[in-house]
Design a protein around this motif. Structure first.
Motif, short mmCIF file in Angstrom:
data_model
loop_
_atom_site.label_atom_id
_atom_site.label_comp_id
_atom_site.label_asym_id
_atom_site.label_seq_id
_atom_site.Cartn_x
_atom_site.Cartn_y
_atom_site.Cartn_z
N UNK A 129 -0.49 18.30 10.85
CA UNK A 129 -0.58 18.04 9.41
C UNK A 129 -0.66 16.55 9.16
N UNK A 130 -1.18 16.15 8.02
CA UNK A 130 -1.05 14.76 7.63
C UNK A 130 -0.11 14.70 6.44
N UNK A 131 0.51 13.56 6.30
CA UNK A 131 1.36 13.34 5.14
C UNK A 131 0.98 11.96 4.60
N UNK A 132 0.88 11.85 3.31
CA UNK A 132 0.56 10.56 2.71
C UNK A 132 1.04 10.61 1.27
N UNK A 133 0.82 9.53 0.54
CA UNK A 133 1.27 9.51 -0.85
C UNK A 133 0.17 10.05 -1.76
N UNK A 134 0.57 10.63 -2.87
CA UNK A 134 -0.40 11.06 -3.88
C UNK A 134 0.22 10.79 -5.25
N UNK A 275 -2.10 16.58 -9.38
CA UNK A 275 -2.08 15.43 -8.48
C UNK A 275 -3.46 14.80 -8.38
N UNK A 276 -3.47 13.50 -8.12
CA UNK A 276 -4.71 12.75 -7.94
C UNK A 276 -4.48 11.74 -6.83
N UNK A 277 -5.55 11.05 -6.42
CA UNK A 277 -5.42 10.05 -5.36
C UNK A 277 -4.44 8.97 -5.78
N UNK A 278 -3.72 8.41 -4.82
CA UNK A 278 -2.84 7.28 -5.10
C UNK A 278 -3.64 6.16 -5.74
N UNK A 348 -7.46 13.61 -1.70
CA UNK A 348 -8.24 12.55 -2.33
C UNK A 348 -7.81 11.18 -1.81
N UNK A 349 -6.48 10.98 -1.62
CA UNK A 349 -5.99 9.72 -1.06
C UNK A 349 -6.57 9.51 0.33
N UNK A 350 -6.46 10.55 1.17
CA UNK A 350 -6.86 10.41 2.57
C UNK A 350 -8.36 10.21 2.71
N UNK A 351 -9.16 10.77 1.78
CA UNK A 351 -10.60 10.64 1.95
C UNK A 351 -11.21 9.58 1.05
N UNK A 352 -10.35 8.74 0.43
CA UNK A 352 -10.87 7.66 -0.41
C UNK A 352 -11.60 6.63 0.45
N UNK A 353 -12.51 5.88 -0.17
CA UNK A 353 -13.20 4.80 0.53
C UNK A 353 -12.98 3.49 -0.23
N UNK A 354 -12.53 2.42 0.35
CA UNK A 354 -12.03 2.33 1.72
C UNK A 354 -10.75 3.14 1.89
N UNK A 355 -10.58 3.74 3.06
CA UNK A 355 -9.49 4.69 3.24
C UNK A 355 -8.19 3.97 3.56
N UNK A 356 -7.06 4.61 3.23
CA UNK A 356 -5.76 4.00 3.58
C UNK A 356 -5.64 3.90 5.10
N UNK A 357 -4.87 2.91 5.57
CA UNK A 357 -4.70 2.76 7.02
C UNK A 357 -3.67 3.77 7.52
N UNK A 358 -3.73 4.06 8.83
CA UNK A 358 -2.68 4.88 9.43
C UNK A 358 -1.48 4.00 9.69
N UNK A 359 -0.30 4.56 9.52
CA UNK A 359 0.92 3.82 9.86
C UNK A 359 0.84 3.47 11.34
N UNK A 360 0.89 2.16 11.70
CA UNK A 360 0.62 1.77 13.08
C UNK A 360 1.62 2.36 14.08
#
Lengths: 408, 340
Positions: A129-134, A275-278, A348-360
């Motif tokens: 799974x992925x987890x991110x903010x929205x 919900x919408x993109x961050x 929407x957050x994960x597929x935005x362009x430019x996309x958010x970075x992955x937590x390193x």
């Protein structure tokens, strides 16, 4: 042996799953123990694994403190581990986990390439799974006041001002801003939105005290003016409850927390949250979010037979059948997932362009996160200026990194 | 008693004290002068991580610890003298802040911020605990014999509650929409947020600690009051001493050794204040020395922990307690010698 079976049956019954082998394609004979984090998605996955029999799961929020030591034992105390990209570096660096290439070839042909976490050609983990903010908001209030869903933080503040004037909720905005780890993550998200993954200079020295770092602090301070005055003790559970009780109208929150808004037993706003993109920290920036993934690893210190059984059990836990039964528990990466209303924002957050970075996935990131968490709260209490707070964080990072042998 | 018998009786507890007190203390003391580091090498690897739709792969040079043939991280330990203490106390910045009379700059160093709170906490709660404990003891001693049992039981309840649980309950009563905050808001007509600024949190912490520990002082003083010589008190009354004069010149001197004892125990306990910081989530506003040690010891997500700095911080906490106790210990030592 019989007593042991009885005991495991009792554990299974306690986990709330059906009788053994109900929905598993094989009968597992090797005892498998799982150690993972304790949120809803892990419960669904380990319940599905348990259907194969002989599976015992420990869902533990302190798993990260135990995992490395438990995997260091020979044989390891668990056969399967749940990890995320912020907790895997330690296991990778100490070489506690085994490459899964041959197991994936044998049993994992159906996995999507995106699920295979690789380090230098070795598959080290299988993501589920992925987890991110929205951005979660009260659609009823937005419709009534004729507000558009904000795309940037400037628009968030405009909307917040109007909502405050309408007096429809106690506080227009909520946030995961408890001092320490949570507040640090908020800052890291905003900073990454503006500057991407540039927390360190090329020579390894910290790079927080700059224009973007200060902008990030000021943005969070401005956001806090629309929040509950006790925002420095507000963790993700607190925001979730504020949302459920209709005290706030919007918040940029974990996707894994938004689902609770539709929990009829707890929530007064069922069906009203969308919900919408961050939002972006500035025009043309990335969404204020970072991508996390959760997945499974198999320790190095177990027999190949046990590893094979563990992998087969894991594949049963991560199958389409499980996703269909628990579609709304997470943003699954597994075949068959259909994003529900409360997960649309995360997608929407994960597929935005430019996309958010992955937590390193680095040792340094842990030190960066702690240093920021310890030092920036002084800026919010008014004890320090933005520059002083970030300079103190840089100093703390320097001390910790030198101690850890990362800096000279 | 013969020495052999004496030794046989004392040996087990001496052994345990060496094992569980002296040995760990020595080990922390030694660790505070050393730093243990993993050996780091720089390795170029390609890493692929999950996106929602597509994988993100990057090739980067990463810092990775060196492993030996058994798979253990290779570490080097070296003597660093007082470096760990310097990293905690920051004498250069503290001195600069002090010579510029800049209180805020001094308070921006974690150690000094923690020391300020720990000392305030210890010195403010001490007289309150002793005073309140004595007051309850006198009150209970003067109530009717028939209800004394229940009154003692109820007075002891706060002391029985586990500290973290007690702190959490107080937090839940006073947080944002807790019932007591709501009640105060209804009564005063203004909006109240007890956890939004440092001084209200600090007040709650002081209140909580006094509420929690006063029963301990009460029990000790109440026991002491039972040994009061009635005739002395009656003689004082015949001499026309008022209630206050009896307290001042008869009861308090009689209880003095117990007051010293309670103060000693309370100073040691209060200086190690920790539960309140966790329970009230006060770390944005106030932190204590013990919390600082805990925070340094707590591993982050990548498993890093600052053991050497934590050892230095723990030793500094111990030194602080010893300094606070010296006056009281000297007093009891003098009394002890005087009594012989």
């Amino acid at each position: 042996m019989k007593r042991r079976n009885l005991f495991i049956f009792a554990v299974l019954a306690a986990l709330g799953s059906g009788p053994a082998n109900a929905a598993c394609s094989f009968s597992n004979e090797v005892p498998i123990k799982v150690l993972s984090a304790a949120f809803e998605a892990w419960k669904s996955v380990t319940d599905a694994m348990a259907e194969c029999g002989n599976v015992q799961a420990s869902l533990d929020q302190d798993f990260r403190l135990k995992q490395s030591a438990a995997f260091a034992a020979n044989p390891a105390l668990y056969q399967l581990g749940g990890v995320a990209n912020n907790t895997i570096p330690q296991l990778l660096n100490e070489k506690r986990i085994r490459p899964l290439n041959d197991l994936v070839e044998k049993y994992g042909q159906h996995l999507k390439p995106n699920q295979l976490i690789k380090v230098g050609g070795d598959i080290v983990a299988i993501a589920m799974m992925v987890n991110t903010q929205e951005f979660a908001y009260r659609k009823d209030i937005f419709d009534e006041l004729g507000l558009d869903v904000p795309k940037t933080y400037d628009q968030v503040f405009e909307a917040a001002e109007k909502i405050r004037q309408s007096g429809k909720v106690d506080y227009p905005l909520g946030g995961m801003t408890m001092s320490g780890w949570n507040m640090a993550l908020e800052w890291l998200n905003v900073y990454a939105s503006l500057a991407g993954d540039s927390f360190l200079n090329a020579d390894g020295t910290p790079n927080f005290n700059n224009e973007n770092g200060i902008k990030a602090l000021e943005l969070l301070k401005r956001a806090s003016e629309y929040m509950d005055p006790e925002y420095l003790v507000s963790d993700s559970t607190f925001v979730q409850q504020q949302m459920q009780q209709g005290k706030i109208a919007m918040a940029n929150i974990w996707a894994s927390r938004a689902g609770a808004a539709d929990n009829e037993a707890e929530s007064k706003v069922v069906g009203k949250i969308y919900t919408a993109a961050s939002p972006l920290a500035a025009e043309d920036a990335r969404p204020v979010a970072m991508l996390f993934w959760d997945g499974i690893v198999i320790p190095r210190n177990i027999s190949d037979e046990a590893a094979e059984a563990a992998f087969r059990v894991a594949m049963e836990g991560l199958d389409t059948e499980m996703v269909q039964a628990h579609n709304d528990d997470a943003v699954w990466l597994i075949e068959g997932y259909k994003p529900g209303r409360l997960a649309e924002g995360a997608v929407a957050t994960a597929s935005a362009q430019p996309s958010p970075i992955s937590y390193p996935m680095t040792i340094e990131m842990g030190l960066i996160h702690s240093a920021i968490g310890n030092q920036i709260s002084g800026f919010f209490t008014g004890a320090k200026s933005a520059e002083a707070a970030l300079r103190a964080a840089e100093e703390e990072y320097g001390t910790a990194a030198r101690e850890a042998g990362l800096l000279q | 008693m013969r020495f052999r018998t004496f030794a046989a009786f004392v040996a087990p507890s001496l052994l345990l004290m060496v094992l569980f007190i002296a040995a760990p203390l020595t080990s922390v003391f030694v660790q505070s002068f050393f730093v243990t580091q993993p050996q780091i090498q720089r390795v170029e690897t390609e890493r692929c991580t999950a996106g929602f739709l597509e994988q993100q792969c990057t090739t980067e040079i990463k810092n990775v610890p060196v492993l030996d043939e058994n798979g253990a991280v290779v570490t080097t330990t070296r003597f660093v003298g007082l470096d760990n203490y310097r990293a905690v106390v920051r004498p250069d910045r503290a001195f600069a802040a002090l010579s510029a009379w800049d209180w805020q700059a001094l308070m921006s160093i974690d150690f000094w911020k923690a020391l300020r709170f720990t000392l305030t906490f210890t010195l403010v709660t001490l007289p309150l605990v002793v005073g309140l404990g004595l007051a309850i003891a006198l009150a209970v001693n003067n109530t009717m014999r028939s209800i004394r049992g229940p009154v003692i039981f109820v007075s002891l309840l706060p002391f029985i509650v586990t500290p973290v649980i007690g702190a959490l309950s107080i937090r839940w009563l006073f947080v944002g929409d807790g019932i007591l905050t709501r009640a105060m808001e209804a009564w005063s007509g203004t909006e109240i947020a007890m956890f939004a600024q440092g001084w209200t949190i600090e007040l709650l912490m002081l209140f909580y600690r006094v509420w929690h520990v006063a029963p301990f002082a009460f029990v000790i003083f109440y026991a002491g009051l039972q040994t009061m010589n009635r005739e002395t008190l009656e003689a004082a009354m015949v001499d026309g001493a008022s209630r206050f004069e009896r307290l001042r010149y008869v009861i308090v001197p009689h209880l003095m050794p117990l007051i010293v004892f309670v103060s000693l125990i309370h100073l040691m306990d209060a200086y190690r204040v920790f539960e309140e910081v966790v329970g009230f989530r006060s770390q944005a506003h106030v932190i204590s020395l013990q919390w600082l040690t805990y925070d340094l010891l707590q591993p982050d997500d990548a498993g890093n922990r600052a053991v050497s700095r934590a050892s230095a911080s723990a030793m500094l906490t111990m030194i602080g307690i010893v300094i606070l106790l010296v006056p009281l210990l000297r007093k009891s030592w003098r009394d002890h010698k005087g009594a012989r």
